[in-house]
Scaffold this motif. Structure first.
Motif, PDB file in Angstrom:
ATOM      1  N   ASN A 249      53.136   6.076  17.705  1.00 54.67           N
ATOM      2  CA  ASN A 249      52.010   6.805  18.296  1.00 54.67           C
ATOM      3  C   ASN A 249      52.323   8.238  18.718  1.00 54.67           C
ATOM      4  O   ASN A 249      52.727   8.618  19.775  1.00 54.67           O
ATOM      5  N   LYS A 250      52.172   8.928  17.630  1.00 55.41           N
ATOM      6  CA  LYS A 250      52.332  10.468  17.930  1.00 55.41           C
ATOM      7  C   LYS A 250      51.632  11.269  19.004  1.00 55.41           C
ATOM      8  O   LYS A 250      52.440  12.175  19.565  1.00 55.41           O
ATOM      9  N   GLU A 251      50.517  10.880  19.511  1.00 57.51           N
ATOM     10  CA  GLU A 251      49.680  11.490  20.398  1.00 57.51           C
ATOM     11  C   GLU A 251      50.605  11.298  21.539  1.00 57.51           C
ATOM     12  O   GLU A 251      50.493  12.084  22.379  1.00 57.51           O
TER      13      GLU A 251
ATOM     14  N   ILE B  36      59.179   6.137  14.194  1.00 53.40           N
ATOM     15  CA  ILE B  36      58.609   5.643  13.270  1.00 53.40           C
ATOM     16  C   ILE B  36      58.089   6.208  12.224  1.00 53.40           C
ATOM     17  O   ILE B  36      57.918   5.987  11.066  1.00 53.40           O
ATOM     18  N   ASP B  37      57.527   7.263  12.780  1.00 51.10           N
ATOM     19  CA  ASP B  37      56.408   8.136  11.923  1.00 51.10           C
ATOM     20  C   ASP B  37      57.309   8.416  10.669  1.00 51.10           C
ATOM     21  O   ASP B  37      58.528   9.003  11.021  1.00 51.10           O
ATOM     22  N   SER B  38      56.688   8.372   9.623  1.00 51.79           N
ATOM     23  CA  SER B  38      57.649   8.430   8.257  1.00 51.79           C
ATOM     24  C   SER B  38      58.480   9.742   8.245  1.00 51.79           C
ATOM     25  O   SER B  38      59.472   9.741   7.648  1.00 51.79           O
ATOM     26  N   GLU B  39      57.833  11.002   8.719  1.00 52.65           N
ATOM     27  CA  GLU B  39      58.463  12.109   8.378  1.00 52.65           C
ATOM     28  C   GLU B  39      59.579  12.164   9.365  1.00 52.65           C
ATOM     29  O   GLU B  39      60.639  12.674   9.182  1.00 52.65           O
ATOM     30  N   HIS B  40      59.356  11.769  10.597  1.00 52.25           N
ATOM     31  CA  HIS B  40      60.405  11.816  11.676  1.00 52.25           C
ATOM     32  C   HIS B  40      61.750  10.907  11.382  1.00 52.25           C
ATOM     33  O   HIS B  40      62.649  11.196  11.832  1.00 52.25           O
TER      34      HIS B  40
ATOM     35  N   MET C 115      45.113  17.845  10.562  1.00 50.63           N
ATOM     36  CA  MET C 115      45.726  17.747  12.232  1.00 50.63           C
ATOM     37  C   MET C 115      46.814  16.877  12.148  1.00 50.63           C
ATOM     38  O   MET C 115      47.737  17.183  13.046  1.00 50.63           O
ATOM     39  N   ASN C 116      46.761  16.017  11.211  1.00 56.79           N
ATOM     40  CA  ASN C 116      47.903  14.955  11.420  1.00 56.79           C
ATOM     41  C   ASN C 116      49.164  15.669  11.305  1.00 56.79           C
ATOM     42  O   ASN C 116      50.163  15.393  11.972  1.00 56.79           O
ATOM     43  N   LYS C 117      49.268  16.693  10.278  1.00 59.28           N
ATOM     44  CA  LYS C 117      50.408  17.327  10.171  1.00 59.28           C
ATOM     45  C   LYS C 117      50.921  18.369  11.446  1.00 59.28           C
ATOM     46  O   LYS C 117      51.935  18.330  11.818  1.00 59.28           O
TER      47      LYS C 117
ATOM     48  N   LEU D  97      49.919  17.626  14.332  1.00 61.41           N
ATOM     49  CA  LEU D  97      50.412  16.694  15.460  1.00 61.41           C
ATOM     50  C   LEU D  97      51.863  16.473  15.046  1.00 61.41           C
ATOM     51  O   LEU D  97      52.666  16.468  16.110  1.00 61.41           O
ATOM     52  N   GLU D  98      52.275  16.307  13.882  1.00 61.22           N
ATOM     53  CA  GLU D  98      53.594  15.739  13.660  1.00 61.22           C
ATOM     54  C   GLU D  98      54.752  17.074  13.902  1.00 61.22           C
ATOM     55  O   GLU D  98      55.836  16.945  14.044  1.00 61.22           O
ATOM     56  N   ILE D  99      54.239  18.205  13.499  1.00 61.30           N
ATOM     57  CA  ILE D  99      54.892  19.571  13.950  1.00 61.30           C
ATOM     58  C   ILE D  99      55.439  19.350  15.267  1.00 61.30           C
ATOM     59  O   ILE D  99      56.452  19.634  15.857  1.00 61.30           O
TER      60      ILE D  99
HETATM   61 MG    MG Z   1      53.625  10.805   9.370  1.00 67.70          MG
END
Ligand code: MG
Ligand code: NAD
Length: 394
Positions: A124-126, A149-153, A216-218, A220-222
Protein backbone atom coordinates in the motif's frame (compact mmCIF):
# COMPACT_ATOMS: atom_id res chain seq x y z
CA UNK A 1 7.36 -19.08 10.70
CA UNK A 2 5.63 -15.75 10.06
CA UNK A 3 2.27 -15.17 11.70
CA UNK A 4 0.33 -12.98 9.30
CA UNK A 5 -2.50 -10.53 9.37
CA UNK A 6 -3.43 -9.72 5.77
CA UNK A 7 -5.15 -6.37 5.41
CA UNK A 8 -7.06 -6.21 2.13
CA UNK A 9 -6.95 -9.97 1.60
CA UNK A 10 -9.65 -10.04 -1.10
CA UNK A 11 -7.78 -7.73 -3.48
CA UNK A 12 -5.14 -8.45 -6.07
CA UNK A 13 -2.16 -8.30 -3.64
CA UNK A 14 -4.14 -9.98 -0.83
CA UNK A 15 -5.03 -12.95 -3.03
CA UNK A 16 -1.46 -13.32 -4.28
CA UNK A 17 -0.21 -13.21 -0.68
CA UNK A 18 -2.49 -16.13 0.11
CA UNK A 19 -1.07 -17.92 -2.93
CA UNK A 20 2.37 -17.71 -1.27
CA UNK A 21 0.95 -18.85 2.10
CA UNK A 22 -0.92 -21.73 0.40
CA UNK A 23 2.30 -23.05 -1.18
CA UNK A 24 4.16 -23.21 2.14
CA UNK A 25 1.80 -23.80 5.08
CA UNK A 26 4.81 -24.80 7.18
CA UNK A 27 6.25 -21.26 6.79
CA UNK A 28 3.14 -19.16 7.52
CA UNK A 29 0.05 -19.04 9.65
CA UNK A 30 -2.78 -16.80 8.54
CA UNK A 31 -4.12 -15.34 11.77
CA UNK A 32 -6.35 -12.60 10.38
CA UNK A 33 -7.91 -11.36 7.14
CA UNK A 34 -9.70 -8.11 6.28
CA UNK A 35 -11.60 -6.54 3.42
CA UNK A 36 -13.86 -3.63 2.61
CA UNK A 37 -17.05 -5.46 1.53
CA UNK A 38 -16.31 -8.50 -0.67
CA UNK A 39 -17.55 -11.12 1.80
CA UNK A 40 -18.00 -13.78 -0.89
CA UNK A 41 -14.25 -13.93 -1.47
CA UNK A 42 -13.49 -13.46 2.23
CA UNK A 43 -15.79 -16.37 3.16
CA UNK A 44 -13.92 -18.71 0.82
CA UNK A 45 -10.58 -17.52 2.23
CA UNK A 46 -11.80 -18.12 5.79
CA UNK A 47 -12.97 -21.62 4.95
CA UNK A 48 -9.56 -22.42 3.50
CA UNK A 49 -7.22 -20.66 5.97
CA UNK A 50 -9.31 -20.66 9.17
CA UNK A 51 -7.98 -17.36 10.61
CA UNK A 52 -8.75 -16.57 14.25
CA UNK A 53 -10.18 -13.14 13.39
CA UNK A 54 -11.41 -11.25 10.36
CA UNK A 55 -12.70 -7.76 9.78
CA UNK A 56 -15.04 -6.23 7.21
CA UNK A 57 -15.27 -2.45 6.97
CA UNK A 58 -18.98 -2.40 6.12
CA UNK A 59 -20.99 -3.29 9.19
CA UNK A 60 -23.98 -4.81 7.34
CA UNK A 61 -21.62 -7.08 5.40
CA UNK A 62 -19.78 -8.03 8.61
CA UNK A 63 -23.08 -9.12 10.18
CA UNK A 64 -24.03 -11.13 7.11
CA UNK A 65 -20.64 -12.87 7.09
CA UNK A 66 -20.86 -13.61 10.81
CA UNK A 67 -24.24 -15.33 10.28
CA UNK A 68 -22.88 -17.44 7.43
CA UNK A 69 -19.84 -18.53 9.43
CA UNK A 70 -21.95 -19.49 12.45
CA UNK A 71 -24.27 -21.59 10.28
CA UNK A 72 -21.22 -23.37 8.85
CA UNK A 73 -19.82 -24.01 12.36
CA UNK A 74 -16.72 -21.84 11.78
CA UNK A 75 -15.60 -19.91 14.85
CA UNK A 76 -13.61 -17.08 13.20
CA UNK A 77 -14.45 -13.88 15.05
CA UNK A 78 -15.85 -11.10 12.81
CA UNK A 79 -15.03 -7.44 13.52
CA UNK A 80 -15.99 -4.37 11.54
CA UNK A 81 -15.26 -0.74 10.76
CA UNK A 82 -12.03 1.21 11.21
CA UNK A 83 -11.60 -0.21 14.69
CA UNK A 84 -11.77 -3.72 13.28
CA UNK A 85 -8.88 -2.91 10.92
CA UNK A 86 -6.77 -1.59 13.79
CA UNK A 87 -7.56 -4.57 16.04
CA UNK A 88 -6.59 -6.99 13.33
CA UNK A 89 -3.34 -5.08 12.67
CA UNK A 90 -2.29 -5.20 16.34
CA UNK A 91 -3.21 -8.73 17.48
CA UNK A 92 -0.84 -10.28 20.00
CA UNK A 93 -0.78 -13.49 17.99
CA UNK A 94 0.79 -11.92 14.85
CA UNK A 95 4.30 -10.73 14.06
CA UNK A 96 3.74 -9.34 10.56
CA UNK A 97 1.03 -7.45 8.74
CA UNK A 98 0.67 -7.40 4.99
CA UNK A 99 -0.52 -3.91 4.03
CA UNK A 100 -2.61 -4.61 0.93
CA UNK A 101 -5.46 -2.17 1.50
CA UNK A 102 -5.82 0.28 -1.36
CA UNK A 103 -5.47 4.00 -0.68
CA UNK A 104 -5.09 6.23 2.36
CA UNK A 105 -7.31 3.90 4.43
CA UNK A 106 -4.25 1.67 4.78
CA UNK A 107 -2.25 4.22 6.77
CA UNK A 108 -4.03 4.04 10.13
CA UNK A 109 -3.76 0.26 10.64
CA UNK A 110 -0.11 0.31 9.50
CA UNK A 111 0.64 3.11 11.98
CA UNK A 112 -0.91 1.15 14.86
CA UNK A 113 0.85 -2.04 13.81
CA UNK A 114 4.25 -0.30 13.93
CA UNK A 115 3.42 1.14 17.36
CA UNK A 116 2.73 -2.42 18.50
CA UNK A 117 6.08 -3.63 17.13
CA UNK A 118 4.84 -5.60 14.12
CA UNK A 119 6.89 -6.05 10.95
CA UNK A 120 5.25 -4.41 7.93
CA UNK A 121 5.18 -6.05 4.50
CA UNK A 122 3.89 -3.12 2.50
CA UNK A 123 2.19 -2.99 -0.89
CA UNK A 124 0.00 0.00 0.00
CA UNK A 125 2.17 2.83 -1.36
CA UNK A 126 -0.36 5.54 -0.42
CA UNK A 127 0.59 4.89 3.23
CA UNK A 128 4.14 6.10 2.59
CA UNK A 129 3.16 8.89 0.19
CA UNK A 130 0.80 10.43 2.74
CA UNK A 131 2.52 9.40 5.96
CA UNK A 132 6.11 8.39 5.17
CA UNK A 133 7.59 11.15 7.32
CA UNK A 134 5.79 9.71 10.35
CA UNK A 135 5.94 6.00 9.53
CA UNK A 136 9.64 5.66 8.63
CA UNK A 137 11.04 7.29 11.80
CA UNK A 138 8.60 5.18 13.83
CA UNK A 139 9.81 2.02 12.06
CA UNK A 140 13.37 2.88 13.13
CA UNK A 141 12.33 3.84 16.65
CA UNK A 142 10.43 0.59 17.19
CA UNK A 143 13.11 -1.53 15.49
CA UNK A 144 10.61 -3.31 13.25
CA UNK A 145 11.15 -4.28 9.62
CA UNK A 146 9.72 -2.50 6.61
CA UNK A 147 9.51 -5.15 3.91
CA UNK A 148 8.61 -3.56 0.55
CA UNK A 149 6.24 -5.45 -1.76
CA UNK A 150 5.80 -2.95 -4.58
CA UNK A 151 7.81 -4.63 -7.37
CA UNK A 152 10.06 -1.65 -8.12
CA UNK A 153 10.86 -1.15 -4.46
CA UNK A 154 11.49 -4.83 -3.95
CA UNK A 155 13.92 -4.67 -6.88
CA UNK A 156 15.72 -1.64 -5.43
CA UNK A 157 15.85 -3.32 -2.01
CA UNK A 158 17.35 -6.48 -3.48
CA UNK A 159 19.92 -4.48 -5.47
CA UNK A 160 20.89 -2.50 -2.38
CA UNK A 161 21.55 -5.62 -0.31
CA UNK A 162 25.16 -5.59 0.78
CA UNK A 163 25.85 -2.11 -0.68
CA UNK A 164 26.71 0.83 1.54
CA UNK A 165 23.97 3.44 1.45
CA UNK A 166 26.48 6.24 0.84
CA UNK A 167 27.56 4.46 -2.35
CA UNK A 168 24.08 4.84 -3.88
CA UNK A 169 24.16 7.52 -6.57
CA UNK A 170 20.75 7.29 -8.30
CA UNK A 171 17.70 5.06 -8.43
CA UNK A 172 16.40 4.19 -11.91
CA UNK A 173 12.80 3.26 -11.33
CA UNK A 174 11.22 1.44 -14.25
CA UNK A 175 7.70 1.96 -15.58
CA UNK A 176 5.77 0.03 -18.20
CA UNK A 177 4.38 3.31 -19.52
CA UNK A 178 0.83 2.04 -19.09
CA UNK A 179 -1.81 1.66 -21.82
CA UNK A 180 -1.36 5.21 -23.18
CA UNK A 181 2.39 5.26 -23.68
CA UNK A 182 3.34 7.41 -26.66
CA UNK A 183 -0.03 9.19 -26.86
CA UNK A 184 -0.42 12.96 -27.24
CA UNK A 185 -2.46 15.21 -24.95
CA UNK A 186 -5.08 15.40 -27.69
CA UNK A 187 -5.38 11.62 -27.87
CA UNK A 188 -5.69 11.42 -24.09
CA UNK A 189 -8.76 13.70 -24.23
CA UNK A 190 -10.89 10.90 -25.63
CA UNK A 191 -9.64 7.69 -23.94
CA UNK A 192 -12.34 5.61 -22.21
CA UNK A 193 -12.40 3.90 -18.81
CA UNK A 194 -12.21 0.53 -20.61
CA UNK A 195 -9.04 1.66 -22.43
CA UNK A 196 -7.54 2.86 -19.15
CA UNK A 197 -8.35 -0.39 -17.36
CA UNK A 198 -6.55 -2.42 -20.01
CA UNK A 199 -2.98 -2.56 -18.68
CA UNK A 200 -0.45 -4.04 -21.13
CA UNK A 201 1.63 -6.08 -18.65
CA UNK A 202 0.15 -6.10 -15.12
CA UNK A 203 -3.16 -7.41 -13.80
CA UNK A 204 -4.03 -5.29 -10.74
CA UNK A 205 -6.86 -3.62 -8.80
CA UNK A 206 -8.85 -0.80 -10.45
CA UNK A 207 -7.30 2.17 -8.65
CA UNK A 208 -3.66 1.32 -9.35
CA UNK A 209 -4.54 0.42 -12.96
CA UNK A 210 -5.93 3.93 -13.52
CA UNK A 211 -2.88 5.37 -11.71
CA UNK A 212 -0.73 3.45 -14.19
CA UNK A 213 -2.64 4.99 -17.10
CA UNK A 214 -2.13 8.55 -15.79
CA UNK A 215 1.40 7.63 -14.63
CA UNK A 216 0.46 8.89 -11.16
CA UNK A 217 1.48 5.41 -10.03
CA UNK A 218 5.08 6.21 -10.93
CA UNK A 219 4.78 9.56 -9.20
CA UNK A 220 3.57 7.85 -6.03
CA UNK A 221 6.38 5.31 -6.35
CA UNK A 222 9.05 8.03 -6.58
CA UNK A 223 7.85 9.37 -3.22
CA UNK A 224 7.57 5.82 -1.85
CA UNK A 225 11.23 5.15 -2.82
CA UNK A 226 12.30 8.49 -1.33
CA UNK A 227 10.90 7.39 2.06
CA UNK A 228 12.07 3.78 1.89
CA UNK A 229 15.63 4.51 0.82
CA UNK A 230 16.21 8.00 2.21
CA UNK A 231 17.09 9.51 -1.18
CA UNK A 232 15.84 12.84 -2.59
CA UNK A 233 13.20 12.57 -5.32
CA UNK A 234 15.51 14.49 -7.67
CA UNK A 235 17.93 11.53 -7.57
CA UNK A 236 15.27 9.10 -8.81
CA UNK A 237 14.87 8.78 -12.59
CA UNK A 238 11.91 7.22 -14.34
CA UNK A 239 12.89 4.76 -17.08
CA UNK A 240 10.03 3.62 -19.28
CA UNK A 241 10.58 -0.05 -20.02
CA UNK A 242 7.44 -1.48 -21.66
CA UNK A 243 8.36 -5.17 -21.26
CA UNK A 244 8.26 -4.94 -17.42
CA UNK A 245 11.13 -7.41 -17.09
CA UNK A 246 13.61 -5.18 -15.25
CA UNK A 247 11.75 -4.14 -12.12
CA UNK A 248 14.16 -1.30 -11.30
CA UNK A 249 17.86 -0.46 -11.15
CA UNK A 250 20.28 1.34 -8.88
CA UNK A 251 23.40 3.22 -9.98
CA UNK A 252 26.31 3.24 -7.58
CA UNK A 253 28.90 5.99 -7.27
CA UNK A 254 31.45 4.10 -9.37
CA UNK A 255 28.94 3.99 -12.25
CA UNK A 256 27.88 0.34 -11.82
CA UNK A 257 24.21 -0.25 -12.52
CA UNK A 258 22.49 -3.18 -10.81
CA UNK A 259 19.10 -4.46 -11.95
CA UNK A 260 16.62 -7.04 -10.70
CA UNK A 261 14.70 -9.02 -13.33
CA UNK A 262 11.73 -11.32 -13.44
CA UNK A 263 8.37 -11.95 -15.06
CA UNK A 264 5.71 -9.35 -14.29
CA UNK A 265 4.13 -11.11 -11.29
CA UNK A 266 3.61 -9.78 -7.78
CA UNK A 267 3.94 -13.25 -6.25
CA UNK A 268 7.75 -13.02 -6.30
CA UNK A 269 8.10 -9.62 -4.56
CA UNK A 270 5.52 -10.75 -1.97
CA UNK A 271 7.56 -13.89 -1.40
CA UNK A 272 10.84 -11.94 -1.17
CA UNK A 273 9.29 -9.70 1.51
CA UNK A 274 7.77 -12.51 3.55
CA UNK A 275 10.84 -14.75 3.55
CA UNK A 276 13.37 -11.97 4.23
CA UNK A 277 16.26 -12.41 5.02
CA UNK A 278 15.95 -15.93 3.63
CA UNK A 279 14.81 -17.00 0.16
CA UNK A 280 11.61 -19.01 -0.32
CA UNK A 281 10.76 -21.83 -2.72
CA UNK A 282 10.19 -21.36 -6.45
CA UNK A 283 6.51 -20.53 -6.90
CA UNK A 284 6.33 -18.59 -10.17
CA UNK A 285 7.76 -19.79 -13.48
CA UNK A 286 11.38 -18.63 -13.73
CA UNK A 287 12.38 -15.78 -16.00
CA UNK A 288 13.83 -17.12 -19.25
CA UNK A 289 15.99 -14.62 -21.18
CA UNK A 290 15.47 -16.52 -24.43
CA UNK A 291 11.70 -16.20 -24.50
CA UNK A 292 10.70 -14.10 -27.48
CA UNK A 293 8.79 -11.55 -25.42
CA UNK A 294 11.76 -10.80 -23.24
CA UNK A 295 14.58 -10.93 -25.77
CA UNK A 296 14.09 -7.33 -26.79
CA UNK A 297 14.34 -5.03 -23.81
CA UNK A 298 13.84 -1.33 -24.54
CA UNK A 299 14.16 1.86 -22.50
CA UNK A 300 12.82 5.36 -23.07
CA UNK A 301 12.29 8.57 -21.13
CA UNK A 302 8.97 9.44 -19.51
CA UNK A 303 7.24 12.37 -21.25
CA UNK A 304 6.29 14.51 -18.26
CA UNK A 305 4.75 17.15 -20.54
CA UNK A 306 2.11 14.57 -21.49
CA UNK A 307 1.95 12.75 -18.15
CA UNK A 308 2.11 15.83 -15.97
CA UNK A 309 1.27 14.11 -12.70
CA UNK A 310 4.81 12.69 -12.66
CA UNK A 311 6.15 16.24 -12.63
CA UNK A 312 3.75 17.18 -9.84
CA UNK A 313 4.92 14.18 -7.80
CA UNK A 314 8.54 15.35 -8.08
CA UNK A 315 7.47 18.81 -6.93
CA UNK A 316 5.31 17.70 -3.99
CA UNK A 317 7.84 15.02 -3.04
CA UNK A 318 10.63 17.61 -2.84
CA UNK A 319 8.46 20.02 -0.86
CA UNK A 320 7.45 17.23 1.50
CA UNK A 321 5.26 18.04 4.50
CA UNK A 322 1.58 17.70 3.71
CA UNK A 323 1.92 18.32 -0.05
CA UNK A 324 2.07 14.63 -1.01
CA UNK A 325 -0.89 13.96 1.32
CA UNK A 326 -3.00 16.48 -0.58
CA UNK A 327 -1.88 15.19 -3.97
CA UNK A 328 -2.67 11.62 -2.97
CA UNK A 329 -6.11 12.46 -1.54
CA UNK A 330 -7.15 14.50 -4.58
CA UNK A 331 -5.96 11.70 -6.83
CA UNK A 332 -8.00 9.11 -4.93
CA UNK A 333 -11.13 11.26 -5.26
CA UNK A 334 -10.52 11.91 -8.94
CA UNK A 335 -9.80 8.26 -9.80
CA UNK A 336 -13.02 7.21 -8.01
CA UNK A 337 -14.98 9.81 -10.01
CA UNK A 338 -13.34 8.69 -13.24
CA UNK A 339 -14.18 5.02 -12.57
CA UNK A 340 -17.77 6.12 -11.82
CA UNK A 341 -17.95 7.86 -15.20
CA UNK A 342 -18.28 11.34 -13.68
CA UNK A 343 -15.20 12.95 -15.23
CA UNK A 344 -12.95 12.56 -18.26
CA UNK A 345 -9.43 11.15 -18.18
CA UNK A 346 -7.56 14.46 -18.16
CA UNK A 347 -9.90 15.82 -15.47
CA UNK A 348 -8.07 13.52 -13.03
CA UNK A 349 -4.92 15.55 -13.54
CA UNK A 350 -6.80 18.86 -13.47
CA UNK A 351 -8.47 17.97 -10.16
CA UNK A 352 -5.18 16.97 -8.55
CA UNK A 353 -3.27 20.07 -9.73
CA UNK A 354 -6.02 22.44 -8.64
CA UNK A 355 -6.46 20.84 -5.23
CA UNK A 356 -2.73 21.06 -4.50
CA UNK A 357 -2.69 24.70 -5.61
CA UNK A 358 -5.77 25.64 -3.60
CA UNK A 359 -4.58 23.99 -0.39
CA UNK A 360 -1.06 25.37 -0.56
CA UNK A 361 -1.62 28.31 1.83
CA UNK A 362 -3.42 26.08 4.37
CA UNK A 363 -0.73 23.42 4.57
CA UNK A 364 2.42 25.48 4.01
CA UNK A 365 3.27 25.95 7.68
CA UNK A 366 1.29 23.14 9.25
CA UNK A 367 3.03 20.70 11.58
CA UNK A 368 3.19 17.13 10.43
CA UNK A 369 1.45 14.72 12.81
CA UNK A 370 -0.73 11.68 12.24
CA UNK A 371 -3.74 13.89 13.10
CA UNK A 372 -2.87 16.72 10.68
CA UNK A 373 -2.26 14.13 7.96
CA UNK A 374 -5.73 12.60 8.52
CA UNK A 375 -7.39 16.04 8.60
CA UNK A 376 -5.56 17.24 5.50
CA UNK A 377 -6.52 14.07 3.64
CA UNK A 378 -10.19 14.74 4.50
CA UNK A 379 -10.04 18.42 3.52
CA UNK A 380 -8.36 17.66 0.21
CA UNK A 381 -11.02 15.07 -0.64
CA UNK A 382 -13.80 17.54 0.13
CA UNK A 383 -12.20 20.16 -2.09
CA UNK A 384 -11.55 17.70 -4.91
CA UNK A 385 -15.11 16.33 -4.70
CA UNK A 386 -16.56 19.84 -4.91
CA UNK A 387 -14.37 20.57 -7.88
CA UNK A 388 -15.57 17.38 -9.53
CA UNK A 389 -19.22 18.20 -8.76
CA UNK A 390 -18.72 21.54 -10.49
CA UNK A 391 -19.38 23.51 -7.32
CA UNK A 392 -16.02 25.24 -7.72
CA UNK A 393 -15.15 26.86 -11.00
CA UNK A 394 -11.48 26.86 -11.90
MG1 MG B 1 4.93 -0.82 -8.63
P1 NAD C 1 -7.51 -4.09 -4.90
O1 NAD C 1 -8.50 -3.04 -5.19
O2 NAD C 1 -7.44 -5.28 -5.77
O3 NAD C 1 -7.71 -4.60 -3.39
C1 NAD C 1 -7.84 -3.72 -2.32
C2 NAD C 1 -8.16 -4.48 -1.05
O4 NAD C 1 -8.32 -3.52 0.01
C3 NAD C 1 -9.46 -5.27 -1.11
O5 NAD C 1 -9.32 -6.43 -0.34
C4 NAD C 1 -10.46 -4.33 -0.43
O6 NAD C 1 -11.57 -5.01 0.13
C5 NAD C 1 -9.59 -3.74 0.65
N1 NAD C 1 -10.02 -2.47 1.19
C6 NAD C 1 -10.36 -1.34 0.52
N2 NAD C 1 -10.65 -0.36 1.40
C7 NAD C 1 -10.47 -0.89 2.64
C8 NAD C 1 -10.59 -0.40 3.96
N3 NAD C 1 -10.98 0.85 4.21
N4 NAD C 1 -10.30 -1.23 4.99
C9 NAD C 1 -9.94 -2.53 4.78
N5 NAD C 1 -9.81 -3.04 3.55
C10 NAD C 1 -10.07 -2.24 2.50
O7 NAD C 1 -6.07 -3.35 -4.84
P2 NAD C 1 -4.65 -3.99 -5.13
O8 NAD C 1 -4.36 -3.87 -6.58
O9 NAD C 1 -4.50 -5.30 -4.45
O10 NAD C 1 -3.72 -2.90 -4.42
C11 NAD C 1 -3.57 -2.83 -3.03
C12 NAD C 1 -2.42 -1.89 -2.71
O11 NAD C 1 -1.21 -2.45 -3.21
C13 NAD C 1 -2.55 -0.52 -3.38
O12 NAD C 1 -2.07 0.47 -2.53
C14 NAD C 1 -1.66 -0.64 -4.61
O13 NAD C 1 -1.11 0.60 -5.02
C15 NAD C 1 -0.57 -1.56 -4.11
N6 NAD C 1 0.08 -2.34 -5.17
C16 NAD C 1 -0.65 -3.19 -5.91
C17 NAD C 1 -0.03 -3.94 -6.92
C18 NAD C 1 -0.80 -4.93 -7.75
O14 NAD C 1 -0.20 -5.60 -8.58
N7 NAD C 1 -2.09 -5.08 -7.59
C19 NAD C 1 1.34 -3.77 -7.16
C20 NAD C 1 2.05 -2.90 -6.35
C21 NAD C 1 1.42 -2.19 -5.35
Amino acid sequence: MRKLSILGSTGSIGRQTLEVARKAPEDFTVEALTCDSDIETLYEQIVEFRPRVCSVVREDKAKELSGRLKSAGIDTEVLSGRVGNITVATLDSIDTIVGAIVGFAGLEPVYHAVLKGKDIALANKETLVAGGDIIMPLIREKGVMMLPIDSEHSAIWQCLKGEKREDLDRILITASGGPFRGMSRQQLESVTVQDALHHPTWNMGGKITIDSATMMNKGLEIIEAHHLYGIECSRIDVVVHPQSVIHSMIRLKDGSVLAQMGKPSMVLPIEVALYYPDRGPSIVKEFDPFEAATSNLTFEACDTEVFRLVKLAYETGDKGGLYPTVMNAANESAVRAYLDGKIKFLDIERTVFETVEKMDPDIKNMNLTIETIAQTDKDARIYADELIAGKIKS
